[in-house]
Scaffold this active site. Sequence first.
Site, PDB file in Angstrom:
ATOM      1  N   SER A   1       2.106   1.030  -8.708  1.00  0.00           N
ATOM      2  CA  SER A   1       2.904   1.879  -7.824  1.00  0.00           C
ATOM      3  C   SER A   1       4.290   2.033  -8.402  1.00  0.00           C
ATOM      4  O   SER A   1       4.820   1.087  -8.981  1.00  0.00           O
ATOM      5  CB  SER A   1       3.056   1.251  -6.436  1.00  0.00           C
ATOM      6  OG  SER A   1       1.878   1.404  -5.683  1.00  0.00           O
TER       7      SER A   1
ATOM      8  N   HIS B   1       1.052   6.466  -7.416  1.00  0.00           N
ATOM      9  CA  HIS B   1       0.198   5.325  -7.047  1.00  0.00           C
ATOM     10  C   HIS B   1      -1.132   5.480  -7.759  1.00  0.00           C
ATOM     11  O   HIS B   1      -1.680   6.582  -7.801  1.00  0.00           O
ATOM     12  CB  HIS B   1       0.008   5.274  -5.532  1.00  0.00           C
ATOM     13  CG  HIS B   1       1.315   5.171  -4.824  1.00  0.00           C
ATOM     14  ND1 HIS B   1       2.006   3.995  -4.745  1.00  0.00           N
ATOM     15  CD2 HIS B   1       2.094   6.113  -4.238  1.00  0.00           C
ATOM     16  CE1 HIS B   1       3.157   4.220  -4.122  1.00  0.00           C
ATOM     17  NE2 HIS B   1       3.233   5.499  -3.805  1.00  0.00           N
TER      18      HIS B   1
ATOM     19  N   GLU C   1       0.858  -1.176   0.000  1.00  0.00           N
ATOM     20  CA  GLU C   1       0.000   0.000   0.000  1.00  0.00           C
ATOM     21  C   GLU C   1       0.903   1.238   0.000  1.00  0.00           C
ATOM     22  O   GLU C   1       1.219   1.781   1.047  1.00  0.00           O
ATOM     23  CB  GLU C   1      -0.936   0.026   1.223  1.00  0.00           C
ATOM     24  CG  GLU C   1      -2.282  -0.638   1.014  1.00  0.00           C
ATOM     25  CD  GLU C   1      -2.269  -2.117   1.388  1.00  0.00           C
ATOM     26  OE1 GLU C   1      -1.206  -2.601   1.831  1.00  0.00           O
ATOM     27  OE2 GLU C   1      -3.317  -2.775   1.235  1.00  0.00           O
ATOM     28  N   SER C   2       1.376   1.618  -1.190  1.00  0.00           N
ATOM     29  CA  SER C   2       2.159   2.852  -1.409  1.00  0.00           C
ATOM     30  C   SER C   2       3.664   2.745  -1.130  1.00  0.00           C
ATOM     31  O   SER C   2       4.259   1.748  -1.520  1.00  0.00           O
ATOM     32  CB  SER C   2       1.496   4.060  -0.756  1.00  0.00           C
ATOM     33  OG  SER C   2       0.128   4.120  -1.134  1.00  0.00           O
TER      34      SER C   2
ATOM     35  N   CYS D   1      -1.989   3.912   1.569  1.00  0.00           N
ATOM     36  CA  CYS D   1      -3.375   4.113   1.147  1.00  0.00           C
ATOM     37  C   CYS D   1      -4.274   3.022   1.744  1.00  0.00           C
ATOM     38  O   CYS D   1      -3.863   2.320   2.662  1.00  0.00           O
ATOM     39  CB  CYS D   1      -3.442   4.095  -0.381  1.00  0.00           C
ATOM     40  SG  CYS D   1      -2.835   2.540  -1.071  1.00  0.00           S
TER      41      CYS D   1
END
Lengths: 117, 344
Positions: free
Chosen positions: B243, B256, B75-76, B90
């Site tokens: 990403s 992203h 996540e990022s 995120c």
Amino acid sequence: MAEQNQVVGCHTQESWLDHFQKGKDSKKLVVVDFTASWCGPCRFIAPILTDLAKKWTDVTFLKVDVDELKEVAEEWKIDAMPTLLFLKEGKVVDKIVGARKEELLAKVEKHAVVAAA
Amino acid sequence: MAVSGFEGFEKRLELHFFGDDPTVMDQLDGHKKNKGLLGLRLLDFDSLQLVLRAVQCTVVSAVGNHYFDSYVLSESSLFVYPGKIIIKTCGTTQLLKSVRPLIHHARHLGLSLSSVRYTRGNFIFPESQPFPHTSFKEEVVYLEDSLPKGLRFRKASVMPSKTLTHSWHVFTASTDIDLGDVFTIEICMTELDKASAGKFFRRPADGKSGDSAGKDMTEATGIGSISPSALICDFAFDPCGYSMNGIDGDRYSTIHVTPEDGYSYASFETVASRGDDVARVLKKVAQVFRPATMSVSTTSASREVWGRVASALEPLGLKRRSCAVDEFPATGTVVYQTFSNRRK
């Protein structure tokens, strides 16, 4: 051979040239991990390389610290770590910049199989 | 909203540290000048993984150069410099849970926290956020509790726009005034053009690794030309999403993308200094994603950059709808601008 099944660290210019030449003569796949003690992503990829060396006994895995062997790192134009060079007969056949696990697994398999064929 | 989708809007944390011991300070300073090494980059990988586990994400790929380490996360992204950490996550991650463990691990390296900046946009699905991200108020309380008393210059602010769906949440805390000459640009884009968003979907059973599918997307979308001199670490998620982290000397950039229709989102972030051609970068970013709405936040010591943002974007049909300016003690000026195209 004692050095089989593991990642061999080259700590001097001589040792690097020696292993490089051996790889060149053997015509086998040689994977060189250019690493640095201060690089976090290198610590992320190190155990994966250790496992690969155990699995792919026909492939030579070498490790070069870019601070220890500055000339070697410069010669191969290394500016990001880890950089993995795939060598055959002394020539670069592939390259991965960064700790990219999936790509590493796929490329070792691809080139090792070609080398064995 | 009845059905919840993936939350694209990230939470972003930037933490700066200083050395208690003068030798550590020398190392941090030495690093700025050429290639220094130590500081936070000595955090062992297991500790880093524990911090990420608290946040609820993992490392998918990583690379380092002489200046910093860059990690693409599930996540990022995460960037580790000798004296600072930038972490952006995120979805429903619990980013603020990283603050205490990071302070703790840094302390073991002889480093103390000197400043914090937390920023985020407006969540698309706020009701899906877990504690402490349930409201900005809750986040600020949690942050205040996590920080050492020495960070005495503190401020929390919500910067508005004319669109209800966009506003900018900022919290800063600092021990002392430390205004550098670089500025940070954070861009959030929603309602991406369908054809542009479509390029971030993988073909079913494409047989590629996330790394190689990511590389293809970087090429196909034009992302590779945004910062041509940067080394790009990219990753494509399955079935969709993308990403990347770009590293270029001591500078990073990061993108992203959540391309799903109905809540499509893309973000771009980078650091720049005065002489850089920010306009060119902004134009490229807008052309890759062609969003209906775009917010641009700049954090810098001066107000000078904000005018350049509008003059770069308006020729592309993105009209400025709002501009909010706020001063943060010991941090600088945050300018938050929103743009939308004529489709609206």
